[in-house]
Design an enzyme around this catalytic site. Structure first.
Site, PDB file in Angstrom:
ATOM      1  N   HIS A   1       0.812  -1.213   0.000  1.00  0.00           N
ATOM      2  CA  HIS A   1       0.000   0.000   0.000  1.00  0.00           C
ATOM      3  C   HIS A   1       0.852   1.273   0.000  1.00  0.00           C
ATOM      4  CE1 HIS A   1      -3.321   2.600   0.442  1.00  0.00           C
ATOM      5  NE2 HIS A   1      -4.052   1.923   1.308  1.00  0.00           N
TER       6      HIS A   1
ATOM      7  N   ASP B   1      -9.885  -5.830 -19.360  1.00  0.00           N
ATOM      8  CA  ASP B   1      -9.918  -6.929 -20.334  1.00  0.00           C
ATOM      9  C   ASP B   1      -8.498  -7.318 -20.723  1.00  0.00           C
ATOM     10  OD1 ASP B   1     -10.360  -8.707 -22.393  1.00  0.00           O
ATOM     11  OD2 ASP B   1     -11.393  -7.271 -23.700  1.00  0.00           O
TER      12      ASP B   1
END
Length: 494
Positions: free
Chosen positions: A205, A422
């Site tokens: 993070h 995608d």
């Protein structure tokens, strides 16, 4: 293999290369009884390959140390962000090998995101820096003898918590473990028996927030679709130097979201996080409207409505009436505050304004009270000076952690449509945060994820981590918040 590579791989946990997965925990057995008529018991094998280090494709990336802002490396963000995508088979190109395609694209995208291939190092005065050493990120390939269709038949459909998560990302990291001197990204591609696949990964993070992870994975997908691509559509920008503290630092606001000076930092083990049960609650658009109806104000944002609902439900479930509860609101400053951050900025730019209430007042007053508290806290940081004040506060107060006792955070990631990314297999059946149990303390953080259920109903999924004995009570309290007048009536959306 050089010494540095051996050292890195030695920190990655050793695992059996074959898993037989069958749900057999007490909680799973209880759930299985409830779902016997709904879904068959899952029983499958997962073959997991050994870890590889994927480095930037070109060796010309600069070796340097990169500055992390006080927002990036603050104690409360020294943890990890796990994500997952589920993809059906590619009927037009069934022989495509997703792991090979993604691994090759990963080497290309790391040229542009070179710091992600580096390591965090300890620096002066508790600061962290990024060593752009190019040692690489961890990549594993796996195969499972199960299909997407079978996974979709599991309890509740294809959504967190995933009962096989520890097999889908064997290098997942909980809490603040392996922050420095370790890979900043762990990724696993699991090919399914039907030709579909699962992409799972976890980011440190300190290097990126959820929006930064979205930019990185979008760039990765672009190189999968076109290996000859010259550059990603959004060029990443480091830009952390923009958020340096002032000289001298000036703290202009109170910051009750953080511990007071000299307050000891509480640390938690991975076991502390894993000990809690995980559940998810789906809020359909009609559920969200029901909450807003109680407010008599449909201009109230979905975040404010859901955050208030969850905060009150959690407080009723876990806290004593005479206690004090805090609620932190993640506010992304990358698009609105000055100095402006560059396009492609993938670091953390979050502020965490704090709403405070006595527990009995929060749950005893109408939900509008909680909404107003959250709104007022958020309005209090709507100015450029507040972000700079946070940076200076962290600088002069010894890098304090967030105030943890009685604190709850709801982070809205529902607009980051990871499911639309995608890789050549079309959109994902599910894409987004993989589990609850992230954040600085066990059970403290609930992510909100955009979701469409198996019947095509769209809404928001809240991922929650709680003591096992509190899960049913919490879900009941959420039902009451959705429709307090008829809360005993079962709600299929939950």
């Amino acid at each position: 293999m050089n010494k540095s590579t051996r050292s890195t791989l030695s920190t990655i946990k050793e695992i059996p290369l074959v898993f037989n997965y069958k749900r057999n925990t007490p909680n799973a057995r209880r759930e299985a009884k409830q779902a016997t008529k709904m879904a068959p018991q899952l029983n499958f094998r997962v073959h997991v390959g050994r870890p590889e280090l994927v480095r930037p494709e070109t060796t010309s990336t600069p070796r340097e140390f990169k500055y992390l802002s006080n927002i990036d490396d603050q104690i409360g963000l020294r943890n990890h962000l796990p994500f997952v995508h589920f993809y059906p088979p590619n009927r037009s190109s069934p022989l495509q090998h997703p792991a090979l395609i993604i691994k090759e694209a990963l080497a290309k995208v790391l040229v542009y995101y070179n710091p992600v291939a580096g390591r965090l190092r300890n620096s002066d005065n508790g600061k962290l820096v990024v060593d752009c050493c190019g040692e690489g990120v961890v990549f594993r390939e796996a195969n499972a003898d199960i299909t997407i269709a079978q996974l979709r038949e599991m309890d509740g459909g294809l959504k967190p918590p995933f009962p096989m998560w520890d097999r889908l990302l064997v290098d997942d990291i909980w809490g603040s473990y392996l922050i420095t001197d370790s890979p900043l990204l762990h990724m696993q591609v699991t090919r399914l028996g039907c030709g579909g696949f699962i992409l799972a990964y976890t980011f440190n993070h300190c290097v990126c927030d959820a929006y930064g992870a979205y930019l990185f994975i979008t760039a990765l997908s672009e190189f999968c679709l076109d290996p000859n691509l010259k550059a990603p559509s959004t060029i990443p920008s480091w830009g952390r130097e923009i958020l340096k503290p002032r000289t001298p630092p000036i703290v202009s606001y109170p910051h009750s979201e953080y511990n007071p000076p000299h307050h000891p930092t509480i640390t938690f083990t991975q076991t502390d996080f894993k000990r809690l049960a995980q559940t998810s609650i789906f809020f359909s658009h009609s559920n969200i409207s029901a909450i807003k109806n109680q407010l008599n104000d449909h201009k109230t944002s979905t975040y404010h409505a859901l955050a208030s609902c969850l905060w009150r439900a959690r407080t009723r479930t876990l806290m004593k009436p005479n206690s004090v509860t805090r609620f932190l609101i993640p506010v992304d400053t990358r698009f609105q505050y000055k100095p402006s951050l560059p396009k492609g900025y993938y670091g953390s730019a979050l502020l965490f304004p704090c709403a405070i209430s006595k527990a009995d007042e929060l749950v005893g007053k109408p939900i509008r009270y909680a909404v107003n508290l959250i709104s007022e806290a958020k309005r209090g940081v709507m100015g450029d000076e507040h972000r700079t004040s946070v940076i200076d506060f962290i600088e002069v107060n010894g890098r304090p952690g967030f105030y943890i006792d009685g604190t709850y955070v709801v982070s809205d990631m529902s607009r980051l449509r990871f499911d639309n990314i995608d890789f050549g297999w079309g959109p994902a059946l599910f894409g987004g945060v993989a589990r609850a149990g992230t954040g600085p303390a066990p059970g403290m953080l609930t992510p909100l994820v955009g979701y469409k259920d198996e019947e095509g109903v769209e809404g928001v999924l809240a991922l929650v981590s709680l003591p096992l004995e509190s899960v049913d009570r919490f879900r009941m309290e959420v039902r009451k918040e959705i429709d307090y007048a008829t809360w005993l009536k079962p709600r299929s959306a939950l």
